[in-house]
Each structure stands twice: as structure tokens, then as C-alpha cells.
Scaffold this motif. Structure first.
Motif, mmCIF file in Angstrom:
data_model
loop_
_atom_site.group_PDB
_atom_site.id
_atom_site.type_symbol
_atom_site.label_atom_id
_atom_site.label_comp_id
_atom_site.label_asym_id
_atom_site.label_seq_id
_atom_site.Cartn_x
_atom_site.Cartn_y
_atom_site.Cartn_z
ATOM 1 N N ARG A 140 0.855 -1.189 0.000
ATOM 2 C CA ARG A 140 0.000 0.000 0.000
ATOM 3 C C ARG A 140 0.893 1.241 0.000
ATOM 4 O O ARG A 140 1.104 1.869 1.041
ATOM 5 C CB ARG A 140 -0.918 -0.010 1.217
ATOM 6 C CG ARG A 140 -1.892 -1.174 1.266
ATOM 7 C CD ARG A 140 -2.697 -1.154 2.561
ATOM 8 N NE ARG A 140 -3.551 -2.319 2.673
ATOM 9 C CZ ARG A 140 -4.796 -2.401 2.199
ATOM 10 N NH1 ARG A 140 -5.320 -1.355 1.582
ATOM 11 N NH2 ARG A 140 -5.501 -3.498 2.337
ATOM 12 N N VAL A 141 1.404 1.575 -1.155
ATOM 13 C CA VAL A 141 2.283 2.738 -1.293
ATOM 14 C C VAL A 141 1.834 3.549 -2.501
ATOM 15 O O VAL A 141 1.240 3.021 -3.433
ATOM 16 C CB VAL A 141 3.758 2.326 -1.462
ATOM 17 C CG1 VAL A 141 4.286 1.712 -0.174
ATOM 18 C CG2 VAL A 141 3.930 1.343 -2.611
ATOM 19 N N THR A 142 2.140 4.830 -2.477
ATOM 20 C CA THR A 142 1.763 5.694 -3.581
ATOM 21 C C THR A 142 2.907 5.797 -4.591
ATOM 22 O O THR A 142 4.055 5.461 -4.292
ATOM 23 C CB THR A 142 1.431 7.108 -3.080
ATOM 24 O OG1 THR A 142 2.637 7.725 -2.590
ATOM 25 C CG2 THR A 142 0.383 7.061 -1.968
ATOM 26 N N PHE A 143 2.572 6.287 -5.764
ATOM 27 C CA PHE A 143 3.576 6.496 -6.806
ATOM 28 C C PHE A 143 4.647 7.473 -6.313
ATOM 29 O O PHE A 143 5.844 7.284 -6.563
ATOM 30 C CB PHE A 143 2.885 7.030 -8.064
ATOM 31 C CG PHE A 143 3.723 6.960 -9.305
ATOM 32 C CD1 PHE A 143 3.759 5.812 -10.070
ATOM 33 C CD2 PHE A 143 4.485 8.048 -9.707
ATOM 34 C CE1 PHE A 143 4.540 5.743 -11.224
ATOM 35 C CE2 PHE A 143 5.259 7.984 -10.852
ATOM 36 C CZ PHE A 143 5.282 6.833 -11.616
ATOM 37 N N VAL A 144 4.219 8.498 -5.601
ATOM 38 C CA VAL A 144 5.161 9.490 -5.069
ATOM 39 C C VAL A 144 6.117 8.838 -4.086
ATOM 40 O O VAL A 144 7.326 9.105 -4.096
ATOM 41 C CB VAL A 144 4.393 10.648 -4.397
ATOM 42 C CG1 VAL A 144 5.357 11.576 -3.662
ATOM 43 C CG2 VAL A 144 3.597 11.429 -5.440
ATOM 44 N N ASP A 145 5.597 7.969 -3.196
ATOM 45 C CA ASP A 145 6.444 7.272 -2.233
ATOM 46 C C ASP A 145 7.499 6.425 -2.941
ATOM 47 O O ASP A 145 8.671 6.410 -2.553
ATOM 48 C CB ASP A 145 5.599 6.356 -1.338
ATOM 49 C CG ASP A 145 4.772 7.119 -0.334
ATOM 50 O OD1 ASP A 145 5.185 8.224 0.054
ATOM 51 O OD2 ASP A 145 3.709 6.612 0.065
ATOM 52 N N VAL A 146 7.066 5.721 -3.981
ATOM 53 C CA VAL A 146 7.985 4.831 -4.697
ATOM 54 C C VAL A 146 9.091 5.638 -5.373
ATOM 55 O O VAL A 146 10.276 5.287 -5.305
ATOM 56 C CB VAL A 146 7.221 3.976 -5.721
ATOM 57 C CG1 VAL A 146 8.199 3.155 -6.575
ATOM 58 C CG2 VAL A 146 6.244 3.042 -5.012
ATOM 59 N N LEU A 147 8.734 6.728 -6.028
ATOM 60 C CA LEU A 147 9.736 7.561 -6.682
ATOM 61 C C LEU A 147 10.731 8.135 -5.668
ATOM 62 O O LEU A 147 11.935 8.208 -5.936
ATOM 63 C CB LEU A 147 9.063 8.700 -7.451
ATOM 64 C CG LEU A 147 8.403 8.331 -8.767
ATOM 65 C CD1 LEU A 147 7.746 9.561 -9.386
ATOM 66 C CD2 LEU A 147 9.405 7.732 -9.748
ATOM 67 N N ALA A 148 10.228 8.539 -4.513
ATOM 68 C CA ALA A 148 11.111 9.067 -3.473
ATOM 69 C C ALA A 148 12.083 7.986 -3.007
ATOM 70 O O ALA A 148 13.276 8.252 -2.790
ATOM 71 C CB ALA A 148 10.292 9.592 -2.300
ATOM 72 N N ALA A 149 11.578 6.774 -2.832
ATOM 73 C CA ALA A 149 12.435 5.675 -2.409
ATOM 74 C C ALA A 149 13.476 5.356 -3.467
ATOM 75 O O ALA A 149 14.646 5.105 -3.153
ATOM 76 C CB ALA A 149 11.592 4.438 -2.106
ATOM 77 N N MET A 150 13.069 5.372 -4.739
ATOM 78 C CA MET A 150 14.011 5.093 -5.825
ATOM 79 C C MET A 150 15.093 6.174 -5.891
ATOM 80 O O MET A 150 16.278 5.880 -6.080
ATOM 81 C CB MET A 150 13.271 5.040 -7.163
ATOM 82 C CG MET A 150 12.304 3.877 -7.328
ATOM 83 S SD MET A 150 13.098 2.256 -7.309
ATOM 84 C CE MET A 150 12.657 1.736 -5.656
ATOM 85 N N SER A 151 14.702 7.418 -5.730
ATOM 86 C CA SER A 151 15.657 8.526 -5.799
ATOM 87 C C SER A 151 16.703 8.434 -4.703
ATOM 88 O O SER A 151 17.840 8.879 -4.882
ATOM 89 C CB SER A 151 14.917 9.876 -5.690
ATOM 90 O OG SER A 151 14.033 10.052 -6.784
#
Length: 262
Positions: free
Chosen positions: A27-38
């Protein structure tokens, strides 16, 4: 808690995870995933990301022995709009993060000039296309032979190739479940570092080798229909044969929910 709150060296799945239709989803948002990837670096312990869709869910229901490759993923993101829509009514809202959108944003805003990128591609055309389109990235590319799913030596060669790199990110785009199997096997290698993403046909969409559904179809959850109409000979059997198993999984999940409430 969001995925960005998690330490990057944690081995266990994030606490945002729960099961739906037999598949673990985060249960994660697209914004959360991008932040984690960055925030990911090339020297951090290897983590891998999977983006299961209906085909993955049905395959997993038929072969439960594949469960480990999804259970052990750092992030297991819902790629399917129909599954995401059903989850809203049956289990609460999962995040909807498609592999194609995530891959496009990775190359558009997360990867930096000079980054070393490992790529396991399905064809020389994809390999050359990516290198030409992103000349500021340092690609290390491996193209395995056809029929890799039944070729243990070829699968091992992919893992060996990835393990020999020092890439910040690796993209594995040779279909499921072989891409996920390679990522999982690599993650168990001592000293493995970086972040691996299993991205399906995402690179082909980015390069225009395959046409992605228009935005209105994606918004209605009809991207699967666009793909079927675009490649009927290759995909009709996969989609038609998935209908009954998927319906059965939905019924099972509804019954389980009712039982838990009683």
C-alpha cells in the motif's frame, strides 16, 4: 508508514504489505515509490521491485511455488487497474503503480547523467534503442537467447552478468516469471548491491516498439484490451484463459473476507 520511512537495508518486506487474490501487494503511492528510488545508491544491499498484473496473479495461483519471488521483493506494486479497482471494494485501496509509468519516470527524473545502468533486454533492438535514446547513461547490456525460461544456463548467465556490475539500477525486461526469478537469485548473491526492477514490456513502450493504450483507456482500466487488440495472436490465449481463474480468486477472497468478519 510510507516506504520512504523504511531503512534501505531492511531485509523483510515493508509493513505496508497485505495479500489480495493470493498476491502480496504494498500500500504505497507512486510518489512514495519515486522518493524511495531517488534515495537508492549503488553501494546499498540489493533490493528488487516487481509489478504484478493479472497474468502474474493467475500464474501464481497455478504455481504457488513461485510465491517466494514476490514475498521476498522489496516492493510488490499493483500494475493492474482492474485488480486495483477490485481491491478498493474488497480490501481497501492498494497503491496503483504500473511498471510502464514507473520505468518512464525512472529514466525521466530519477536516473542521473553518468549513472551506470544494467539492462537485461529481450532483443538487440531494445538494447540499441535504449543506448541511443539515453547517451548520458552508462549502459551495461546483456541480451539472453530466446527460450530463456527453460534454459538454466542462460538464466544463470543473466545473474552472473548482473552480479558483475556496480550499477545503481538494473532493469530486467525478459518477461515473467523469469525476470523476477533472476532478480531474486541475484539478491541472494553475497555482496549484491543496487536496485533491480522487473519491468515487462515497459522498455518497448518507451521506445515506441509497442504502442501503449491512450490515456482514456488507461483511466478506464482498459489497457489490457488495447494490448489484446494490438497483439491478438500472441495475447488472446493468455487473456481468455485468465478470466475464469481470476474470477475464482475473487470469489475465494470474498468468501475469506466474509468468514473473517463473522
Amino acid at each position: 508508514m510510507t516506504v520512504t520511512d523504511l531503512p534501505h537495508d531492511v531485509l523483510r518486506p515493508p509493513p505496508t504489505r497485505s495479500e489480495f487474490l493470493g498476491m502480496p501487494f504494498d500500500r504505497v503511492t507512486f510518489v512514495d515509490v519515486l522518493a524511495a528510488m531517488s534515495a537508492r545508491r549503488s553501494d546499498q544491499p540489493l533490493r528488487y521491485v516487481v509489478t504484478p498484473n493479472v497474468d502474474h496473479v493467475v500464474k501464481l495461483s497455478r504455481e504457488r511455488k513461485l510465491a517466494f519471488i514476490y514475498d521476498d521483493a522489496w516492493l510488490c506494486l499493483c500494475d493492474s487497474k482492474p485488480i486495483w479497482a477490485m481491491s478498493r471494494y474488497l480490501r481497501g485501496d492498494f497503491g496503483h503503480v504500473t511498471g510502464s509509468d514507473l520505468t518512464a519516470r525512472m529514466f525521466g527524473s530519477v536516473l542521473r547523467p553518468g549513472d551506470e545502468v544494467a539492462l537485461v533486454a529481450g532483443s538487440e533492438e531494445i538494447a540499441k534503442g535504449m543506448a541511443n535514446r539515453y547517451p548520458d547513461l552508462r549502459f551495461r547490456i546483456h541480451v539472453p537467447p530466446a527460450g530463456i525460461a527453460a534454459n538454466r544456463d542462460a538464466l544463470k548467465a543473466c545473474v552472473d552478468f548482473l552480479a558483475a556490475q556496480q550499477s545503481r539500477f538494473a532493469f530486467i525486461a525478459i518477461g515473467a516469471p523469469q525476470s523476477e526469478f533472476i532478480a531474486h537469485t541475484w539478491s541472494r548473491r553475497p555482496g549484491a548491491t543496487g536496485t533491480a526492477l522487473c519491468v515487462g514490456a515497459s522498455l518497448e513502450f518507451m521506445l515506441g516498439l509497442k504502442q501503449r493504450a491512450p490515456q482514456w483507456m488507461r483511466g478506464l482500466g482498459l489497457e489490457w484490451l488495447h494490448r489484446l487488440l494490438s497483439e491478438p495472436r500472441r495475447l488472446w490465449r493468455r487473456y481468455v484463459l485468465a478470466v475464469v481463474p481470476l474470477a475464482g480468486l475473487v470469489v475465494t477472497d470474498i468468501r475469506r473476507s466474509i468468514t473473517q468478519r463473522v
